[in-house]
Each structure stands twice: as structure tokens, then as C-alpha cells.
Design a protein around this motif. Structure first.
Motif, mmCIF file in Angstrom:
data_model
loop_
_atom_site.group_PDB
_atom_site.id
_atom_site.type_symbol
_atom_site.label_atom_id
_atom_site.label_comp_id
_atom_site.label_asym_id
_atom_site.label_seq_id
_atom_site.Cartn_x
_atom_site.Cartn_y
_atom_site.Cartn_z
ATOM 1 N N LYS A 38 -17.627 46.566 -8.877
ATOM 2 C CA LYS A 38 -17.889 44.935 -8.672
ATOM 3 C C LYS A 38 -19.157 44.583 -8.475
ATOM 4 C CE LYS A 38 -15.258 40.808 -7.350
ATOM 5 N NZ LYS A 38 -14.002 40.255 -6.711
ATOM 6 N N SER A 39 -19.892 43.677 -9.159
ATOM 7 C CA SER A 39 -21.171 43.357 -8.636
ATOM 8 C C SER A 39 -21.121 42.589 -7.516
ATOM 9 C CB SER A 39 -21.962 42.610 -9.714
ATOM 10 O OG SER A 39 -22.193 43.426 -10.832
ATOM 11 N N LYS A 40 -21.884 42.474 -6.399
ATOM 12 C CA LYS A 40 -21.892 41.540 -5.472
ATOM 13 C C LYS A 40 -23.205 40.839 -5.373
ATOM 14 C CE LYS A 40 -19.142 41.971 -2.381
ATOM 15 N NZ LYS A 40 -17.792 41.156 -2.258
ATOM 16 N N TYR A 41 -24.385 41.551 -5.709
ATOM 17 C CA TYR A 41 -25.733 40.853 -5.514
ATOM 18 C C TYR A 41 -26.497 41.380 -6.629
ATOM 19 C CZ TYR A 41 -24.769 39.560 -0.803
ATOM 20 O OH TYR A 41 -24.325 38.869 0.384
ATOM 21 N N ILE A 42 -27.167 40.484 -7.566
ATOM 22 C CA ILE A 42 -27.738 40.867 -8.545
ATOM 23 C C ILE A 42 -29.252 40.527 -8.599
ATOM 24 C CG2 ILE A 42 -28.178 40.421 -11.273
ATOM 25 C CD1 ILE A 42 -25.235 40.052 -11.431
ATOM 26 N N SER A 43 -30.177 41.565 -8.697
ATOM 27 C CA SER A 43 -31.583 41.156 -8.661
ATOM 28 C C SER A 43 -32.136 40.479 -9.683
ATOM 29 C CB SER A 43 -32.374 42.469 -8.083
ATOM 30 O OG SER A 43 -33.710 42.094 -8.042
ATOM 31 N N VAL A 44 -33.045 39.336 -9.554
ATOM 32 C CA VAL A 44 -33.840 38.891 -10.957
ATOM 33 C C VAL A 44 -35.249 39.135 -10.354
ATOM 34 C CG1 VAL A 44 -32.035 37.562 -11.866
ATOM 35 C CG2 VAL A 44 -33.432 36.459 -10.089
ATOM 36 N N ASP A 45 -36.165 39.809 -11.316
ATOM 37 C CA ASP A 45 -37.586 39.949 -10.937
ATOM 38 C C ASP A 45 -38.360 39.612 -12.174
ATOM 39 O OD1 ASP A 45 -36.807 41.806 -8.654
ATOM 40 O OD2 ASP A 45 -35.557 42.626 -10.146
ATOM 41 N N VAL A 72 -28.690 45.949 -8.835
ATOM 42 C CA VAL A 72 -27.473 45.290 -8.455
ATOM 43 C C VAL A 72 -26.985 46.176 -6.983
ATOM 44 C CG1 VAL A 72 -25.160 44.992 -9.102
ATOM 45 C CG2 VAL A 72 -27.209 44.663 -10.762
ATOM 46 N N VAL A 73 -26.455 45.408 -6.366
ATOM 47 C CA VAL A 73 -25.741 45.991 -5.121
ATOM 48 C C VAL A 73 -23.960 45.542 -5.432
ATOM 49 C CG1 VAL A 73 -24.804 45.599 -2.705
ATOM 50 C CG2 VAL A 73 -27.082 45.725 -3.331
ATOM 51 N N ALA A 74 -23.302 46.625 -5.546
ATOM 52 C CA ALA A 74 -21.821 46.678 -6.192
ATOM 53 C C ALA A 74 -20.786 47.330 -5.287
ATOM 54 C CB ALA A 74 -21.771 47.357 -7.590
ATOM 55 N N GLU A 75 -19.841 46.897 -5.311
ATOM 56 C CA GLU A 75 -18.568 47.338 -4.404
ATOM 57 C C GLU A 75 -17.801 48.388 -5.193
ATOM 58 O OE1 GLU A 75 -14.696 46.217 -1.593
ATOM 59 O OE2 GLU A 75 -16.182 44.519 -2.793
ATOM 60 N N VAL A 76 -17.604 49.488 -4.706
ATOM 61 C CA VAL A 76 -16.570 50.651 -5.455
ATOM 62 C C VAL A 76 -15.272 49.990 -5.353
ATOM 63 C CG1 VAL A 76 -15.568 52.596 -5.685
ATOM 64 C CG2 VAL A 76 -18.023 52.573 -5.327
ATOM 65 N N ILE A 77 -14.456 49.457 -6.381
ATOM 66 C CA ILE A 77 -12.949 48.826 -6.083
ATOM 67 C C ILE A 77 -11.989 49.880 -6.785
ATOM 68 C CG2 ILE A 77 -13.989 46.434 -6.421
ATOM 69 C CD1 ILE A 77 -13.201 46.573 -9.378
ATOM 70 N N GLU A 78 -12.635 50.992 -7.506
ATOM 71 C CA GLU A 78 -11.790 52.056 -7.780
ATOM 72 C C GLU A 78 -12.360 53.369 -7.926
ATOM 73 O OE1 GLU A 78 -8.339 53.101 -11.544
ATOM 74 O OE2 GLU A 78 -9.291 50.905 -11.148
ATOM 75 N N SER A 79 -11.778 54.279 -7.730
ATOM 76 C CA SER A 79 -12.728 55.745 -7.754
ATOM 77 C C SER A 79 -11.811 56.736 -8.245
ATOM 78 C CB SER A 79 -13.219 55.931 -6.260
ATOM 79 O OG SER A 79 -14.149 57.163 -6.444
ATOM 80 N N LYS A 80 -12.601 57.390 -8.957
ATOM 81 C CA LYS A 80 -11.729 58.950 -9.497
ATOM 82 C C LYS A 80 -12.879 59.908 -9.238
ATOM 83 C CE LYS A 80 -8.040 57.237 -12.528
ATOM 84 N NZ LYS A 80 -7.671 57.330 -14.058
ATOM 85 N N GLY A 92 -28.201 50.286 -7.279
ATOM 86 C CA GLY A 92 -28.991 50.742 -8.324
ATOM 87 C C GLY A 92 -29.124 49.979 -9.699
ATOM 88 N N MET A 93 -29.572 50.575 -10.573
ATOM 89 C CA MET A 93 -29.868 49.874 -11.904
ATOM 90 C C MET A 93 -28.506 49.692 -12.784
ATOM 91 S SD MET A 93 -32.166 48.263 -13.584
ATOM 92 C CE MET A 93 -33.680 48.958 -12.801
ATOM 93 N N LEU A 94 -28.051 48.669 -12.842
ATOM 94 C CA LEU A 94 -26.661 48.329 -13.344
ATOM 95 C C LEU A 94 -26.947 47.086 -14.410
ATOM 96 C CD1 LEU A 94 -24.528 48.669 -10.197
ATOM 97 C CD2 LEU A 94 -24.621 50.239 -12.301
ATOM 98 N N PRO A 116 -28.287 43.423 6.236
ATOM 99 C CA PRO A 116 -27.291 42.917 4.996
ATOM 100 C C PRO A 116 -27.472 43.507 3.807
ATOM 101 C CG PRO A 116 -28.694 41.151 6.066
ATOM 102 C CD PRO A 116 -29.116 42.605 6.459
ATOM 103 N N LEU A 117 -26.179 43.769 3.253
ATOM 104 C CA LEU A 117 -26.126 44.221 1.792
ATOM 105 C C LEU A 117 -27.491 43.964 0.755
ATOM 106 C CD1 LEU A 117 -22.469 44.275 0.897
ATOM 107 C CD2 LEU A 117 -23.657 46.135 1.447
ATOM 108 N N SER A 118 -27.712 42.608 0.829
ATOM 109 C CA SER A 118 -28.739 42.056 -0.182
ATOM 110 C C SER A 118 -29.924 42.624 0.359
ATOM 111 C CB SER A 118 -28.830 40.557 0.111
ATOM 112 O OG SER A 118 -28.971 40.269 1.673
ATOM 113 N N ALA A 119 -30.262 43.205 1.460
ATOM 114 C CA ALA A 119 -31.502 43.577 1.788
ATOM 115 C C ALA A 119 -31.938 44.931 0.866
ATOM 116 C CB ALA A 119 -31.595 43.933 3.319
#
Length: 331
Positions: A38-45, A72-80, A92-94, A116-119
Motif C-alpha cells: 500500500k503506497s504511503k508516500y510517492i515521489s514526483v521528480d 515510493v515508500v510503501a507498507e507491506v499489508i500482506e506477505s507470502k 523502491g521504484m513502484l 520519518p518514512l518520507s526521508a
């Protein structure tokens, strides 16, 4: 359902919101070895503008009717996956998606919770890495030299200037408002600043601000400012071509002064820099940047916009000079 932002059409000149299209897709199901993000922060450049052109470059262009992508900084909301747990954060690049699945390959797990995560999209992300590694590999700053920085109030430029001060240099920044000039001096420690929008003669103003000439010019904008800087360089100067935002929206190749004579006379080095070429140095660079950050030797600015729907607008605002430091969107 998850929203997705695709490239509807290639911009002509400055990007507009009509160039983008919002779509929805079903929440994806993950297979063994995958994670749901789930995306938390998206970079625009600014460099994303180049990917909107259908031309060869160091990175493939975006395709029409397909999602755009950035850091993008994202949160893992489900993992296998054995490598990630629910609740982990990654950068990472998302794709520009609210929710997406991923194998995890190429993503960096964020373990330092003291910043902060945004850093991780700015000072500890590609912008901070760009500033540090370009100076290390091309700039090769020496104590007592003069460092000139364009786009000095931006995400990269503001870090460049601070590293210059850490290295014992005189640092002069170029930005587009008096408020930004005051800011880079008061917060980031720049020795002097030049407002390129109000100067009557930027070549002369650079000479006044850099009385001993320019040893390293960190260029984020290109165009007329590059021409003026080149007329002030010292022997064996190093010019880092990191960006050229002044011409990104031009439909024709702009004409400028010829630099050959200056380059030969000054025995100068001018080199383009792409941070992805130095991926093997990222971890060491992040360690150094993180150390300076912990020691309060580095500060950073962020300009945040709220909401996934505002990603295209935030991107466009970069070309209007509405950001100080890193421009990003909190989803």
C-alpha cells in the motif's frame, strides 16, 4: 478496488493534468513469494518529464495507457514472502498505484525508525544519494574551494550545498525567489544566494558572489544559468550536469553560447550524472548521509501534498517552482 494513474497522452510543453488518467483495478491476489503493498508516500521528480517523451534515454519511456512509476515508500499489508512481514515498510521504484503486488526484488526494507518514512524519498533516497555521489565522483571538493549550486532550494541542491559546507567550501546558491535565497542561507548555511528571476546580470552577480571564481558548479537547471556559470569557472573546474529543468518542456532544442573555448582554456571537466549508475555505492552513501543527519549536520525540507488524487498536480507544480526541498505526496 485500487486507483491507478496512467499516462493518457504525451505532454506538449509543460505537463497538464489532462495528460494523466485515473483508472481503477481490482485488489490483486498475491502468490507464494509475493507481497502486497500500500503506497504511503510517492515521489514526483523533474526527470519524470523526460520519460514522458517517446525517445531513447538512460531509462525507458513511459507507455501510453500504462501506469507511471517513481520512487515510493510503501507498507507491506500482506506477505507470502520469507523476506517481508506484514507491517514492514519498503522503498523502491513502484507504479503509481494505491495498492500493488510485488516480488520484493529491488526494494529496500526500511529498518531505521529514527527518521520519518518520507526521508527515504529525499535526504536518504535518490535525491540525497544524487547530491552525495555526484560530488564524490565528479565534484571532488577540496577545502577552501567555491561551490556554486543551481536549483539550490530544491531537494538535491539543498543537500549539495550542505555537503559543501561540511567539506569546508564557500557555497553559493541560485534560486527563484528572495524567500528561497533567505531560506538556503538561514537553514542550510549557504554563504550567499542569487535570485535568477530578479537579477539584471547573472554573470556579474555570480562573479560578485564568487570572488575567487567557481571551482565546482552543480547544475540542476541548464540553459542561461549554465552559460553564466561557465563564464566564471576557474582552471580545472568540475561541472556536474545533474539536471536541465529549464529545457525539459521545450519542444525544440534551444540554442545557447558555445562552451568549447571556455572548456579548453580552463581545462575544465563537464560530466553528466545519473545516480543509478552508482547503485553499488548506495549503502555506503546512505550510511554517511544518515550519520550526518544524526549529527545534525544535514537538514532537509519537504513540500507535501495530500491524497493520491493530487499526484499529477504535485508533479506539475515542480515546474512552477512551488516546492522547497523534496516534493512528495502523502497518499
Amino acid at each position: 478496488m485500487s486507483k491507478v494513474i496512467t499516462l493518457k497522452e504525451r505532454p506538449s510543453g509543460k505537463p497538464e493534468e489532462k495528460n494523466f488518467e485515473f483508472k481503477t483495478e481490482e485488489k490483486p491476489e498475491i502468490a507464494d513469494g509475493e507481497i502486497l503493498l500500500k503506497s504511503k508516500y510517492i515521489s514526483v521528480d523533474p526527470y519524470l518529464r523526460g520519460r514522458m517523451r517517446d525517445e531513447d534515454s538512460y531509462i525507458p519511456p513511459f507507455k501510453i495507457d500504462e501506469p507511471l512509476a517513481s520512487m515510493v515508500v510503501a507498507e507491506v499489508i500482506e506477505s507470502k514472502s520469507d523476506d517481508f512481514e506484514k507491517g514492514d515498510h519498503v522503498s523502491g521504484m513502484l507504479d503509481w498505484k494505491e495498492i500493488q503486488k510485488h516480488t520484493g526484488e529491488g526494494l529496500n526494507k526500511i529498518t531505521n525508525k529514527d527518521v520519518p518514512l518520507s526521508a527515504y524519498l529525499g535526504i536518504l533516497g535518490l535525491t540525497g544519494l544524487t547530491a552525495y555521489l555526484a560530488l564524490e565522483t565528479i565534484g571532488k571538493l577540496k577545502e577552501g574551494e567555491t561551490l556554486l549550486v543551481s536549483g539550490a532550494a530544491g531537494a538535491v541542491g539543498s543537500v549539495v550545498g550542505q555537503i559543501g559546507k561540511i567539506k569546508g567550501c564557500r557555497v553559493v546558491g541560485i534560486a527563484g525567489t528572495d524567500e528561497k535565497i533567505d531560506h538556503i542561507k538561514s537553514k542550510f548555511g549557504f554563504d550567499a544566494g542569487i535570485n535568477y528571476k530578479t537579477t539584471e546580470n547573472i554573470k556579474e552577480d555570480i562573479a560578485k558572489a564568487c570572488p575567487d571564481g567557481v571551482d565546482v558548479y552543480f547544475d540542476n537547471v541548464g540553459g542561461d544559468i549554465l552559460d553564466a556559470a561557465m563564464q566564471n569557472i576557474n582552471d580545472f573546474a568540475r561541472i556536474i550536469n545533474c539536471g536541465a529543468i529549464s529545457i525539459y518542456n521545450k519542444e525544440e532544442v534551444p540554442k545557447g553560447m558555445r562552451l568549447e573555448g571556455i572548456m579548453v582554456k580552463k581545462r575544465a571537466l563537464m560530466q553528466g550524472f545519473i545516480v543509478r549508475d552508482h547503485a553499488d555505492q548506495f549503502q555506503d552513501a546512505i550510511k554517511q548521509l544518515g550519520s550526518w543527519l544524526a549529527d545534525d549536520k544535514l537538514k532537509f525540507d519537504e513540500t507535501k501534498r495530500e491524497g493520491f488524487d493530487n499526484v499529477p498536480k504535485a508533479f506539475i507544480e515542480i515546474f512552477e517552482g512551488k516546492n522547497t526541498g523534496k516534493m512528495l505526496v502523502e497518499v
